[in-house]
Enzyme design. Sequence first.
Site, PDB file in Angstrom:
ATOM      1  CG  ASP A   1      -1.813  -1.158   1.328  1.00 59.06           C
ATOM      2  OD1 ASP A   1      -2.152  -1.710   0.267  1.00 59.06           O
ATOM      3  OD2 ASP A   1      -2.204  -1.530   2.457  1.00 59.06           O
TER       4      ASP A   1
HETATM    5  N1  URA Z   1      -1.268  -6.046   3.712  1.00 61.46           N
HETATM    6  C1  URA Z   1      -1.704  -4.772   3.838  1.00 61.46           C
HETATM    7  O1  URA Z   1      -2.714  -4.522   4.476  1.00 61.46           O
HETATM    8  N2  URA Z   1      -1.002  -3.808   3.243  1.00 61.46           N
HETATM    9  C2  URA Z   1       0.138  -4.023   2.546  1.00 61.46           C
HETATM   10  O2  URA Z   1       0.751  -3.080   2.033  1.00 61.46           O
HETATM   11  C3  URA Z   1       0.588  -5.350   2.422  1.00 61.46           C
HETATM   12  C4  URA Z   1      -0.132  -6.346   3.020  1.00 61.46           C
END
Ligand code: URA
Length: 261
Positions: free
Chosen positions: A106
Amino acid sequence: MAQIRLDKFISERTEYTRSQIKELAAKGRILVDGTAVKRSDTKIDSGAASVTVCGQEIRQQRFSYVLLNKPQGYVCSTDDKDGETVLKLIPPELRKKGMFPAGRLDKDSMGELLLTDDGELAHRMLSPKHHISKIYIVQLFREFENNYINKFSEGITLADGETCLPARVRQSEISNKLAFVELYEGKYHQVKRMFAAVGNHVELLMRVSLGNLVLPEKLAIGESMEILPNDVENLFKEQDFDLFFAKYSAFYSANLIKYIR
Ligand code: URA
């Protein structure tokens, strides 16, 4: 001995177009094994030839692999419509034509990300045939509870009813608000949604291992380094979560704490 046209060999490995290569060859600027080759359609041995263009040696290796320790604030995309992309962080000498992030973190997540121009590898990584483990360290809003261990291992049901594969989770020894999680899948916002399902909240997330390819301790946030095809194969090797924890939890816990605001 695999034969390949000189212009194909160069254009697959650089930003030169075929017409530029033709022109440079005609001018004697392209050398194969030390000798100028004037025709860009000449066949060469793709595995053994040493090719230089304007004095610069062209790499034999067909694809490039770069590990980035992603900082917060960058999107895992090649398109900057949703913000600055992780490609901006790769120095020009490592950034190759057609490079893309193989996997997703993310925008507000940090940690290990592989960038490559090898589409076949990305495909292999996503294939359900290869269960690549991913280990994350998270900072939680509330204290870690021991009941998470069973809940994660039984397979968490997310708020929308979707079920997750069994996963492992352990509290860090240095803080009851830090935890390590190991997953074998990659649903949208999965780690955040798994902790939300047990009544907690992820404040900060960093990926620290992909398969058996651990984020190198020396790679600071925002830094990247080239890795070799042999290292890439570690992606497909088993990671032992308990061994990982024993070896790296102190380092990555202390490391994450630096980014907690
Ligand atoms: N899970 C998440 O919630 N965010 C990420 O960036 C990777 C795995």
